[in-house]
Design a protein around this motif. Sequence first.
Motif, PDB file in Angstrom:
ATOM      1  N   ALA A 138       0.833  -1.210   0.000  1.00 56.18           N
ATOM      2  CA  ALA A 138       0.000   0.000   0.000  1.00 56.18           C
ATOM      3  C   ALA A 138       0.864   1.255   0.000  1.00 56.18           C
ATOM      4  O   ALA A 138       0.527   2.254  -0.651  1.00 56.18           O
ATOM      5  N   GLU A 141       1.757   1.907  -3.466  1.00 54.12           N
ATOM      6  CA  GLU A 141       0.609   2.459  -4.203  1.00 54.12           C
ATOM      7  C   GLU A 141       0.403   3.932  -3.867  1.00 54.12           C
ATOM      8  O   GLU A 141       0.126   4.753  -4.738  1.00 54.12           O
ATOM      9  N   GLU A 272      -6.567   5.057   5.051  1.00 56.28           N
ATOM     10  CA  GLU A 272      -7.120   5.275   3.717  1.00 56.28           C
ATOM     11  C   GLU A 272      -6.614   6.610   3.183  1.00 56.28           C
ATOM     12  O   GLU A 272      -6.758   7.640   3.841  1.00 56.28           O
ATOM     13  N   LYS A 278      -7.001   8.030  -7.532  1.00 55.34           N
ATOM     14  CA  LYS A 278      -6.950   6.696  -6.927  1.00 55.34           C
ATOM     15  C   LYS A 278      -7.078   6.816  -5.416  1.00 55.34           C
ATOM     16  O   LYS A 278      -6.601   7.783  -4.817  1.00 55.34           O
ATOM     17  N   VAL A 280      -6.331   4.485  -1.890  1.00 55.60           N
ATOM     18  CA  VAL A 280      -5.635   3.292  -1.400  1.00 55.60           C
ATOM     19  C   VAL A 280      -5.970   3.118   0.084  1.00 55.60           C
ATOM     20  O   VAL A 280      -5.855   4.056   0.867  1.00 55.60           O
ATOM     21  N   MET A 296      -5.439  -4.937   1.181  1.00 57.69           N
ATOM     22  CA  MET A 296      -5.275  -3.647   0.533  1.00 57.69           C
ATOM     23  C   MET A 296      -6.402  -3.477  -0.477  1.00 57.69           C
ATOM     24  O   MET A 296      -6.680  -4.389  -1.257  1.00 57.69           O
ATOM     25  N   VAL A 298      -7.809  -0.911  -3.524  1.00 55.60           N
ATOM     26  CA  VAL A 298      -7.494   0.192  -4.426  1.00 55.60           C
ATOM     27  C   VAL A 298      -8.740   0.496  -5.256  1.00 55.60           C
ATOM     28  O   VAL A 298      -9.331  -0.403  -5.859  1.00 55.60           O
TER      29      VAL A 298
END
Length: 364
Positions: A138, A141, A272, A278, A280, A296, A298
């Motif tokens: 994460a 990301e 979060e 986006k 994540v 996780m 997304v």
Amino acid sequence: MERKVLNVGLIGLGEVAQVIHLPVLESLPEMYKVTAVCDISAKLTDYIGDRYKVENRYTDAHKLVMQPDLDVVFILNSDEYHAECAIAAANNGKHILIEKPMCLTFREADAIIEAKNRNRVKVMVGYMRRYAVSFTEAVKEIGSLDRIQYARVRDIIGPNSYFVKQSSRTVMFDDIPEEARQDRANRSIKLIREATGTDSPVIHQAYRILTNLGCHDLSAMREAIGMPRRVVGATSTNNGSFFMNAILDYGDFSVVYETGLDQVGRFDAHIEVYGGNKTVKVQYDTPYIRHLPVHMTVQETEGETLKTSVIRHTFTDPYTIELKTFYETVIQDRDPKTTPEDFKQDLELFRMITDAMMHQAIGS
């Protein structure tokens, strides 16, 4: 070449040792062997010694750390004694895994760091959430976001006993001396007063929640998105259940942090992060039931389609990954990411939040 098995001594044999550390160590015989156990309860020490076939048993942590054949010491006892035990272990040349919180004050943190550096030992703070694969993925990301717009950090849980009683067997005995109980209580008051600079019961309670539960969230938050510039405001309530929230200012975005303890049997811990294109999220479950996966999630939009991906990276629990990492830290002579120096940033965040609470109380 055959890999070295590290001899482990455990200080503190309570719930977390019984439910987590001892079973995980037992599952990693190629890395660890428990060769010493210690608890203030002599009956518990003997029970665990018999259960895990450990001959070296102590009720004095200072004697355990002097055992010559120990490579590493796990400090799992009450946090009022963490610094004292860590310094003694370091002074006897032992590498250290110390459960969170590492300590309660900056003074203790600096003393641990000095002992670590002087004795050239490794000290790893037990932030297992930061070693979960879904969390580390994460973080990657989050690093790919165009920019962070907003973030939410939440940790609201029910009693740990709700999960432990249904899934594990733990024992405790009634042979702890009353003077020892009183010493712990006195130390706690003294250290929290030193940390907060106040005698306010509300601030003391808030600091205790931050050091026991909040440190997990705030430490992971720092790794994911960095340290906030300031705490805009913070407040807490205790109407039979304790809740606390804070707004953290990152300059270009803000973070809402909320935590609480009540009597509802659920575990809701997540981070979060919202980007422009986006979102994540990493969601944790109770660590007291091993191998419950960390997920996780997304979310992103492709054309007219909202795509939600929920990813379970592994069933290997974060504690097992943490102890594998600690092994490599010692064997390969490298520093972990959860160092005592890193932990000091959590102490700074605790102070920022409690200072904001005090300023708000004065202002109101």
